[in-house]
Design an enzyme around this catalytic site. Sequence first.
Site, PDB file in Angstrom:
ATOM      1  N   ASN A 226      46.323  38.509  41.056  1.00 43.82           N
ATOM      2  CA  ASN A 226      45.658  37.372  41.709  1.00 43.82           C
ATOM      3  C   ASN A 226      45.239  36.344  40.659  1.00 43.82           C
ATOM      4  O   ASN A 226      45.497  36.533  39.475  1.00 43.82           O
ATOM      5  CB  ASN A 226      44.465  37.871  42.532  1.00 43.82           C
ATOM      6  CG  ASN A 226      43.455  38.578  41.661  1.00 43.82           C
ATOM      7  OD1 ASN A 226      42.824  37.979  40.810  1.00 43.82           O
ATOM      8  ND2 ASN A 226      43.318  39.887  41.859  1.00 43.82           N
ATOM      9  N   ASP A 295      43.331  45.158  46.240  1.00 37.48           N
ATOM     10  CA  ASP A 295      42.981  46.112  47.303  1.00 37.48           C
ATOM     11  C   ASP A 295      44.156  47.028  47.634  1.00 37.48           C
ATOM     12  O   ASP A 295      43.981  48.092  48.211  1.00 37.48           O
ATOM     13  CB  ASP A 295      42.557  45.362  48.570  1.00 37.48           C
ATOM     14  CG  ASP A 295      41.216  44.676  48.372  1.00 37.48           C
ATOM     15  OD1 ASP A 295      40.381  45.226  47.632  1.00 37.48           O
ATOM     16  OD2 ASP A 295      41.010  43.592  48.946  1.00 37.48           O
ATOM     17  N   LYS A 305      64.062  48.196  36.612  1.00 36.67           N
ATOM     18  CA  LYS A 305      63.940  46.890  37.257  1.00 36.67           C
ATOM     19  C   LYS A 305      64.719  46.876  38.584  1.00 36.67           C
ATOM     20  O   LYS A 305      65.878  47.312  38.625  1.00 36.67           O
ATOM     21  CB  LYS A 305      64.492  45.824  36.299  1.00 36.67           C
ATOM     22  CG  LYS A 305      64.295  44.434  36.795  1.00 36.67           C
ATOM     23  CD  LYS A 305      64.876  43.421  35.819  1.00 36.67           C
ATOM     24  CE  LYS A 305      64.950  42.071  36.501  1.00 36.67           C
ATOM     25  NZ  LYS A 305      66.118  41.328  36.157  1.00 36.67           N
ATOM     26  N   PHE A 340      30.450  40.663  44.201  1.00 37.38           N
ATOM     27  CA  PHE A 340      30.871  39.319  44.580  1.00 37.38           C
ATOM     28  C   PHE A 340      31.644  39.445  45.884  1.00 37.38           C
ATOM     29  O   PHE A 340      32.307  40.459  46.103  1.00 37.38           O
ATOM     30  CB  PHE A 340      31.775  38.696  43.503  1.00 37.38           C
ATOM     31  CG  PHE A 340      30.991  38.099  42.371  1.00 37.38           C
ATOM     32  CD1 PHE A 340      30.350  38.902  41.447  1.00 37.38           C
ATOM     33  CD2 PHE A 340      30.887  36.717  42.236  1.00 37.38           C
ATOM     34  CE1 PHE A 340      29.604  38.356  40.408  1.00 37.38           C
ATOM     35  CE2 PHE A 340      30.162  36.154  41.204  1.00 37.38           C
ATOM     36  CZ  PHE A 340      29.509  36.965  40.289  1.00 37.38           C
ATOM     37  N   LYS A 354      29.252  43.020  53.516  1.00 40.49           N
ATOM     38  CA  LYS A 354      29.590  43.749  52.278  1.00 40.49           C
ATOM     39  C   LYS A 354      28.332  44.215  51.541  1.00 40.49           C
ATOM     40  O   LYS A 354      28.304  45.295  50.957  1.00 40.49           O
ATOM     41  CB  LYS A 354      30.416  42.864  51.330  1.00 40.49           C
ATOM     42  CG  LYS A 354      31.873  42.778  51.720  1.00 40.49           C
ATOM     43  CD  LYS A 354      32.680  41.891  50.784  1.00 40.49           C
ATOM     44  CE  LYS A 354      34.004  41.549  51.450  1.00 40.49           C
ATOM     45  NZ  LYS A 354      34.751  40.503  50.756  1.00 40.49           N
ATOM     46  N   LYS A 358      28.405  48.166  51.145  1.00 41.87           N
ATOM     47  CA  LYS A 358      28.587  48.674  49.778  1.00 41.87           C
ATOM     48  C   LYS A 358      27.246  49.056  49.155  1.00 41.87           C
ATOM     49  O   LYS A 358      27.192  49.369  47.954  1.00 41.87           O
ATOM     50  CB  LYS A 358      29.304  47.640  48.911  1.00 41.87           C
ATOM     51  CG  LYS A 358      30.718  47.298  49.415  1.00 41.87           C
ATOM     52  CD  LYS A 358      31.594  46.691  48.331  1.00 41.87           C
ATOM     53  CE  LYS A 358      32.941  46.254  48.906  1.00 41.87           C
ATOM     54  NZ  LYS A 358      34.028  46.240  47.945  1.00 41.87           N
TER      55      LYS A 358
HETATM   56  N1  CTP Z   1      35.703  45.555  44.516  1.00 37.70           N
HETATM   57  C1  CTP Z   1      35.843  46.756  43.871  1.00 37.70           C
HETATM   58  N2  CTP Z   1      36.954  47.528  44.058  1.00 37.70           N
HETATM   59  C2  CTP Z   1      37.930  47.105  44.891  1.00 37.70           C
HETATM   60  C3  CTP Z   1      37.801  45.878  45.567  1.00 37.70           C
HETATM   61  C4  CTP Z   1      36.672  45.121  45.359  1.00 37.70           C
HETATM   62  O1  CTP Z   1      34.931  47.132  43.110  1.00 37.70           O
HETATM   63  N3  CTP Z   1      39.017  47.856  45.037  1.00 37.70           N
HETATM   64  C5  CTP Z   1      34.480  44.773  44.310  1.00 37.70           C
HETATM   65  C6  CTP Z   1      34.715  43.369  43.784  1.00 37.70           C
HETATM   66  O2  CTP Z   1      34.637  43.342  42.358  1.00 37.70           O
HETATM   67  C7  CTP Z   1      33.560  42.596  44.415  1.00 37.70           C
HETATM   68  C8  CTP Z   1      33.310  43.338  45.734  1.00 37.70           C
HETATM   69  O3  CTP Z   1      33.882  44.619  45.581  1.00 37.70           O
HETATM   70  O4  CTP Z   1      32.380  42.680  43.670  1.00 37.70           O
HETATM   71  C9  CTP Z   1      33.894  42.657  46.928  1.00 37.70           C
HETATM   72  O5  CTP Z   1      35.249  42.331  46.674  1.00 37.70           O
HETATM   73  P1  CTP Z   1      36.072  41.484  47.732  1.00 37.70           P
HETATM   74  O6  CTP Z   1      37.479  41.332  47.249  1.00 37.70           O
HETATM   75  O7  CTP Z   1      35.326  40.241  48.119  1.00 37.70           O
HETATM   76  O8  CTP Z   1      36.019  42.413  49.017  1.00 37.70           O
HETATM   77  P2  CTP Z   1      36.700  43.769  49.385  1.00 37.70           P
HETATM   78  O9  CTP Z   1      35.695  44.855  49.276  1.00 37.70           O
HETATM   79  O10 CTP Z   1      37.966  43.953  48.608  1.00 37.70           O
HETATM   80  O11 CTP Z   1      37.021  43.548  50.939  1.00 37.70           O
HETATM   81  P3  CTP Z   1      38.033  42.471  51.627  1.00 37.70           P
HETATM   82  O12 CTP Z   1      39.131  42.206  50.638  1.00 37.70           O
HETATM   83  O13 CTP Z   1      38.491  43.170  52.847  1.00 37.70           O
HETATM   84  O14 CTP Z   1      37.231  41.233  51.920  1.00 37.70           O
END
Ligand code: CTP
Length: 424
Positions: A226, A295, A305, A340, A354, A358
Site C-alpha cells: 500500500n 489485511d 516468477k 490508527f 475499532k 480492538k
Molecule cells: N492493524 C494491525 N494489524 C493488521 C491490520 C491493522 O495491527 N493486520 C492496526 C493498524 O496499524 C491500525 C489499526 O489496526 O492501527 C487499524 O487499521 P485499519 O487498516 O484502519 O483497520 P483494520 O483493522 O485493518 O480494519 P479494516 O481494514 O476492515 O477497516
Amino acid sequence: MDEQVSKRRVAIGVTGGIAAYKAIEVLRGLQRAGCDVRVAMTRHACEFIQPLTFRALSGSYVIVDDYAPHNPDPIAHITFSQTIDLFVIAPATANTLAKLANGVADDFLTSTYLACTAPVLVAPAMNTTMWQHPATRRNLEKLRSDGVHILEPDAGEMACGTIGPGRLSEPDRIVARALAILETTQSPAAADLPSTGSRVDLQGERILITAGATREPIDPVRFISNRSSGQMGFALAEAAGKRGANVIVVAGTTTADPPTDIELIKVTSAEDMRSAVLGQIEEATILIAAAAVADYRPKKTEPAKIKKSNPTLTLELERTSDILGDVAHQKRKDQLLIGFAAETNDILSNATAKLTSKKLDVIVANDVSRNDIGFDSPNNAVTILVRDGLQPIELPAMSKLEIAHRILDEIVKLRHRSATAKTA
Ligand code: CTP
C-alpha cells in the site's frame, strides 16, 4: 558535519560473528564523518576477519589480547577506554552481551567496557533463536538499565538460513546512531530540550511504534502492498524521543527517513511485523500502531516468477493476523494501546467501532480518501478519539510532527488520569 563531532574518538569492538566484516563499513562511515577510529577485537572475531584489515584502515594497532608481547601498551584496557568518546560494539554476539551484562571482563574488549566511562552503543547480531532466548532478553534489559544504547538487529534471512530478527543493523544506521550519540553527549543540555518546548514528559516510557507498509509476496518479484510512507510513525518516534521516551520502531517498507537516534527493526511482511512486535511488547509500556498492515496476503507464494501464459489470473488471498488485536488480548494494565483508523467513509463511526473492538485507549481517525493529506504527504488532518467516550479532538491539516505531539499529549493526559484515579 559538526566541527566538534568531527574530532570525536570512537572505538569499535568487533566480536566473533559472521557479520564481523560489516564492521569495516562502520569504521569507514565513522572516518568519513571525521571521527578518529580505533579497533579492538575478540579472539573469535579474528576467526572471521584479520586484525590486519582494521589496522590498515584505521592506521592504529588493533588490540585483541593486551597480554600479547607485541602489544605496545602494557595497560591498554585502561588507556584505550579512557581516551575514547564512544565505544561501539558491532557486531555484539550473545556471549559478549552476557559478559557485558554481568561485568565479566575476561578479555581486552570486555575489560575495556568495564573500564569505560564513555557512552556505549551495542549492535547485536546472532541467530534468531539465540536473540529471542530469555537469557539474551534478560541481558539486554540489564544493559539498557545500565545506560547502554542498543541498536536492535534487523529481521530477515540469516546466514544460517532461518528468517527472523538477528541480522546486524545496516552499517550506515550504526554510524548514524553513533554520530547522534556523540552529538548528544557533547551538548547534553541541548539534546534534552524538545523542539516543541521544554516538555520531557514521557521519561520512563518505552514506546513501541509500528510504521510504514507491509509487503506480501506473490512470487519472487511481485507483492501486495500500500501507499504508506512511514512518515507518521517516524514523526511519532521523533516526538516521543525528544519528550524523553525510550523509542523502538518496527518499520515495514518506508520512503521517509527514520530519525537517527532510535532503535529500528526493519521487517517486510505482516507476519514479520507481528513477530517483531510480539517480541518487543513485553518490554513496552505503550504501543502505537501507525503501520498500514496488509489485511490479506496471497494464500500461496509462488516459488518462481508467474509467467503470463494465461489470459486471466486469479489470486487466492487469506487474512493476515491483526497485530493490534493480538496485542490487545495480552495487554497488561500498565500498557496503553494506540491505533490508527484509515477510513474512506463513515470515518468517526468506523473509528469508534475499532476503538471498542480492538480494546484501544486512543484511536486516530484518518481520512485516506483525500489526496492533499494523509498517505505519502507531510501533512494530515485527523480526529483523535480517546476511550471512555471523551469528546473527539478534531485537528485541522497540520504537519505530521505536530500531530504526533498532539497524540502524545493525549497519552500523557491518560497517564495522569490513571495516576489520579489510583491516588483518589
Ligand atoms: N492493524 C494491525 N494489524 C493488521 C491490520 C491493522 O495491527 N493486520 C492496526 C493498524 O496499524 C491500525 C489499526 O489496526 O492501527 C487499524 O487499521 P485499519 O487498516 O484502519 O483497520 P483494520 O483493522 O485493518 O480494519 P479494516 O481494514 O476492515 O477497516
